[in-house]
Scaffold this active site. Structure first.
Site, mmCIF file in Angstrom:
data_model
loop_
_atom_site.group_PDB
_atom_site.id
_atom_site.type_symbol
_atom_site.label_atom_id
_atom_site.label_comp_id
_atom_site.label_asym_id
_atom_site.label_seq_id
_atom_site.Cartn_x
_atom_site.Cartn_y
_atom_site.Cartn_z
ATOM 1 N N ILE A 50 0.835 16.589 3.190
ATOM 2 C CA ILE A 50 -0.140 16.815 4.260
ATOM 3 C C ILE A 50 -0.223 15.583 5.157
ATOM 4 O O ILE A 50 -0.292 15.708 6.381
ATOM 5 C CB ILE A 50 -1.519 17.191 3.686
ATOM 6 C CG1 ILE A 50 -1.441 18.532 2.952
ATOM 7 C CG2 ILE A 50 -2.563 17.265 4.797
ATOM 8 C CD1 ILE A 50 -2.710 18.906 2.190
ATOM 9 N N CYS A 51 -0.177 14.391 4.572
ATOM 10 C CA CYS A 51 -0.214 13.163 5.376
ATOM 11 C C CYS A 51 0.984 13.110 6.314
ATOM 12 O O CYS A 51 0.852 12.735 7.487
ATOM 13 C CB CYS A 51 -0.253 11.932 4.477
ATOM 14 S SG CYS A 51 -1.735 11.824 3.457
ATOM 15 N N HIS A 52 2.139 13.499 5.819
ATOM 16 C CA HIS A 52 3.338 13.526 6.655
ATOM 17 C C HIS A 52 3.161 14.475 7.836
ATOM 18 O O HIS A 52 3.464 14.129 8.979
ATOM 19 C CB HIS A 52 4.562 13.933 5.828
ATOM 20 C CG HIS A 52 5.794 14.050 6.645
ATOM 21 N ND1 HIS A 52 6.232 15.255 7.148
ATOM 22 C CD2 HIS A 52 6.668 13.114 7.093
ATOM 23 C CE1 HIS A 52 7.329 15.059 7.857
ATOM 24 N NE2 HIS A 52 7.611 13.765 7.834
#
Length: 154
Positions: A50-52
């Site tokens: 999700i951070c990516h």
């Protein structure tokens, strides 16, 4: 529900000042950015799914009219490797030590997991928090929300 150690910094409050190193080891101070709008984005961990997707959306759709700062508890070295691999042109700030101190000041540190929740704060040129959203680590944010919020801040 994920454990929460504090309430997020409130809209209308003065943003907690900080100085952290970016992925190049350069100190970045919120206080030195007075006079500029800042979008401050906390994320749990580099190299995670999700951070990516969130940081790649910020790379692919740059926010105009504000300085973008991203923060996680990862080390400067991890941030450098990730920024180089993904071509992130904005500062990835390391809240590594004291561990999560800035995330704690903004009320987005999850002590049980040792990382930041997905908190975003828009700070005006006077250093006042004008908009915020905080999601659990498992729930992505929408960059379009930042753009809309920025348009409403003079």
């Amino acid at each position: 529900m994920e454990p929460v150690n504090a309430h997020p910094a409130e809209v209308g409050a003065l943003a907690p000042d900080f100085e952290l190193q970016d992925q190049h080891g350069t100190p970045v101070s919120l206080g030195r950015l007075r006079g500029e709008k800042v979008v401050l984005v906390f994320y749990p961990l580099a190299f995670s799914g999700i951070c990516h997707s969130e940081l790649s959306a910020l790379r692919d759709h740059p926010i105009e009219g504000a300085r973008l700062l991203t923060v996680s508890v990862d080390s400067v070295f991890t941030h450098r490797a990730w920024a180089d691999r993904e071509g992130y042109p904005f500062p990835l700030l390391s809240d590594f030590w004291p561990h999560g101190q800035v995330a704690q000041a903004y009320g987005v540190f999850d002590e049980a997991k040792g990382l930041a929740r997905r908190g975003t704060f828009i700070i005006d040129g006077e250093g006042v928090i004008r908009w915020s959203v905080v999601n659990p680590a498992s729930s992505a944010r929408d960059v379009a929300d930042y753009v809309t919020a920025l348009a409403d801040i003079s």
